[in-house]
Design a protein around this motif. Structure first.
Motif, PDB file in Angstrom:
ATOM      1  N   ILE A 133       0.839  -1.206   0.000  1.00 35.78           N
ATOM      2  CA  ILE A 133       0.000   0.000   0.000  1.00 35.78           C
ATOM      3  C   ILE A 133       0.871   1.252   0.000  1.00 35.78           C
ATOM      4  O   ILE A 133       0.571   2.235  -0.682  1.00 35.78           O
ATOM      5  N   MET A 134       1.963   1.204   0.748  1.00 35.95           N
ATOM      6  CA  MET A 134       2.892   2.333   0.732  1.00 35.95           C
ATOM      7  C   MET A 134       3.461   2.550  -0.667  1.00 35.95           C
ATOM      8  O   MET A 134       3.597   3.696  -1.125  1.00 35.95           O
ATOM      9  N   ASP A 135       3.794   1.463  -1.357  1.00 39.86           N
ATOM     10  CA  ASP A 135       4.265   1.585  -2.743  1.00 39.86           C
ATOM     11  C   ASP A 135       3.255   2.358  -3.586  1.00 39.86           C
ATOM     12  O   ASP A 135       3.610   3.267  -4.338  1.00 39.86           O
ATOM     13  N   ILE A 136       1.994   1.977  -3.456  1.00 43.02           N
ATOM     14  CA  ILE A 136       0.937   2.633  -4.236  1.00 43.02           C
ATOM     15  C   ILE A 136       0.834   4.108  -3.869  1.00 43.02           C
ATOM     16  O   ILE A 136       0.840   4.990  -4.745  1.00 43.02           O
ATOM     17  N   ASN A 137       0.750   4.392  -2.572  1.00 40.90           N
ATOM     18  CA  ASN A 137       0.547   5.765  -2.132  1.00 40.90           C
ATOM     19  C   ASN A 137       1.741   6.669  -2.405  1.00 40.90           C
ATOM     20  O   ASN A 137       1.574   7.890  -2.562  1.00 40.90           O
ATOM     21  N   LEU A 138       2.935   6.084  -2.463  1.00 42.41           N
ATOM     22  CA  LEU A 138       4.135   6.872  -2.735  1.00 42.41           C
ATOM     23  C   LEU A 138       4.441   6.982  -4.223  1.00 42.41           C
ATOM     24  O   LEU A 138       5.389   7.663  -4.624  1.00 42.41           O
ATOM     25  N   GLY A 139       3.651   6.294  -5.050  1.00 34.36           N
ATOM     26  CA  GLY A 139       3.903   6.328  -6.484  1.00 34.36           C
ATOM     27  C   GLY A 139       5.093   5.494  -6.912  1.00 34.36           C
ATOM     28  O   GLY A 139       5.722   5.763  -7.942  1.00 34.36           O
ATOM     29  N   LEU A 140       5.389   4.453  -6.143  1.00 33.22           N
ATOM     30  CA  LEU A 140       6.512   3.569  -6.452  1.00 33.22           C
ATOM     31  C   LEU A 140       6.017   2.346  -7.224  1.00 33.22           C
ATOM     32  O   LEU A 140       4.846   1.994  -7.157  1.00 33.22           O
ATOM     33  N   GLU A 141       6.914   1.700  -7.924  1.00 32.39           N
ATOM     34  CA  GLU A 141       6.554   0.490  -8.650  1.00 32.39           C
ATOM     35  C   GLU A 141       6.157  -0.596  -7.655  1.00 32.39           C
ATOM     36  O   GLU A 141       6.660  -0.624  -6.519  1.00 32.39           O
ATOM     37  N   PRO A 142       5.255  -1.503  -8.018  1.00 36.39           N
ATOM     38  CA  PRO A 142       4.833  -2.566  -7.100  1.00 36.39           C
ATOM     39  C   PRO A 142       6.023  -3.372  -6.581  1.00 36.39           C
ATOM     40  O   PRO A 142       6.912  -3.759  -7.349  1.00 36.39           O
ATOM     41  N   GLY A 143       6.051  -3.606  -5.278  1.00 37.63           N
ATOM     42  CA  GLY A 143       7.122  -4.389  -4.675  1.00 37.63           C
ATOM     43  C   GLY A 143       8.389  -3.614  -4.393  1.00 37.63           C
ATOM     44  O   GLY A 143       9.403  -4.204  -3.991  1.00 37.63           O
ATOM     45  N   TYR A 144       8.374  -2.294  -4.558  1.00 32.96           N
ATOM     46  CA  TYR A 144       9.605  -1.505  -4.424  1.00 32.96           C
ATOM     47  C   TYR A 144      10.201  -1.630  -3.022  1.00 32.96           C
ATOM     48  O   TYR A 144      11.411  -1.873  -2.880  1.00 32.96           O
ATOM     49  N   ILE A 145       9.382  -1.446  -1.984  1.00 34.44           N
ATOM     50  CA  ILE A 145       9.920  -1.447  -0.626  1.00 34.44           C
ATOM     51  C   ILE A 145      10.458  -2.826  -0.261  1.00 34.44           C
ATOM     52  O   ILE A 145      11.549  -2.954   0.306  1.00 34.44           O
ATOM     53  N   ARG A 146       9.712  -3.873  -0.601  1.00 36.33           N
ATOM     54  CA  ARG A 146      10.208  -5.232  -0.317  1.00 36.33           C
ATOM     55  C   ARG A 146      11.525  -5.479  -1.058  1.00 36.33           C
ATOM     56  O   ARG A 146      12.460  -6.078  -0.500  1.00 36.33           O
TER      57      ARG A 146
END
Length: 317
Positions: A133-146
């Protein structure tokens, strides 16, 4: 003033957009929020409360012989003799142990291990959903934080659970439950006591209570999410107040980067309309460092300002 309470089940329905916005607000404006209807069954949460309470009862006598108790008793004795005393600011009124996949767990009560293994599996899945969800809200590609936490899939993100009890304190004016700090890692998921309060966060210069909500999971932002989000989400100072009545239970799980992961602000790019090239929409406000180096600094300076920790970790690269 109360931290946001968000119905996580609404992500699956027509209120998805509104719920994403609520989570974004919780991350950006508070650094803390609570989830209800998060998918972890009440039956499992009740079992977790039961086994952790029983485990603490087996440890209760040893806490009475612990350093915090001895030092507080000594301070009270000195006060009774007319000696001026000051609050013990370098220790915590806390009984604590940690659970990881590779360390020794309590063997009693008998159902402790099975229950906590199931709980950790469920709470880890929830942590990964939160990062998505953070990826989505931050405008990052899916799975970026992981991906960032796993060093592009080369290592598993760290996942640990801290089981704490804050026993009744005869002199809460002289000792902290847990000193004020920010959390070192990524996403913290707390199953806190719904009867005994004590957790507080610093908001706009004031300490406010994190209100107990039955069977909720409290989410808070760690230092590494602050870096990855380039300061859009900030880790928040929080503490636990010692109380004279009640035995406060707290089970915190930490979804953190691998110690070998390189942590840096995400470079968010957007396609400029009419062109094939990308434009950088943010400038890095934080340094790049290895998370293990950050932890080396953190363990020595946990209760100090976080900004020098970032710089010290970067200097080790």
């Amino acid at each position: 003033m109360a931290i946001p309470v968000i119905d996580f089940s609404n992500l699956e329905g027509k209120e998805r957009a509104e719920t994403l916005a609520q989570i974004a607000n919780g991350c950006q404006e508070w650094g803390f929020f609570q989830l209800v209807n998060h998918g972890i069954s009440v039956e499992l949460l009740e079992r977790v409360k039961k086994v952790c309470s029983e485990c603490y009862k087996l440890r209760e006598e040893s806490f009475k012989q612990s350093n915090p108790v001895k030092l507080l008793n000594k301070l009270v004795e000195e006060e009774g003799e007319g000696v001026g005393v000051q609050k013990l600011d370098d220790l915590d009124w806390e009984d604590v142990f940690t659970l990881q996949d590779d360390n020794q767990w309590p063997s009693q009560p008998p159902e402790f291990k099975e229950t906590m293994m199931q709980f950790r599996k469920e709470i880890k899945n929830l942590a990964e959903k939160i990062t998505e969800i953070m990826d989505i809200n931050l405008g990052l590609e899916p799975g970026y934080i992981r991906k960032a936490f796993s060093s592009s899939g080369n290592y598993e993100p760290f996942f640990g659970t801290k089981v704490s009890h804050y026993p009744p304190c005869p002199r809460p004016d002289l000792v902290n439950g847990l000193r004020a700090h920010t959390d070192a890692g990524g996403v913290i998921l707390l199953f806190q006591d719904d009867q005994v309060s004590g957790l507080q966060i610093l908001k706009d210069g004031h300490w406010i209570d994190v209100q107990p909500v039955s069977n909720s999971i409290v989410i808070n932002i760690g230092d590494q999410i602050e870096v990855v989000s380039n300061g859009r989400y900030k880790s928040v100072w929080h503490r636990v107040i010692a109380t004279p009545g009640g035995n406060r239970q707290s089970i915190a799980s930490f979804y953190n980067p691998s110690l070998k992961a390189i942590i840096a602000p995400a470079t968010i790019k957007e396609e400029e309309e009419g062109f094939n090239s990308s434009i950088i929409t943010s400038t890095a406000l934080y340094p790049t460092f290895v998370f293990g180096d950050y932890m080396d600094v953190y363990v020595k300076k946990k209760f100090q300002a976080k900004e020098p920790r970032f710089e010290a970790a970067a200097a080790s690269m």
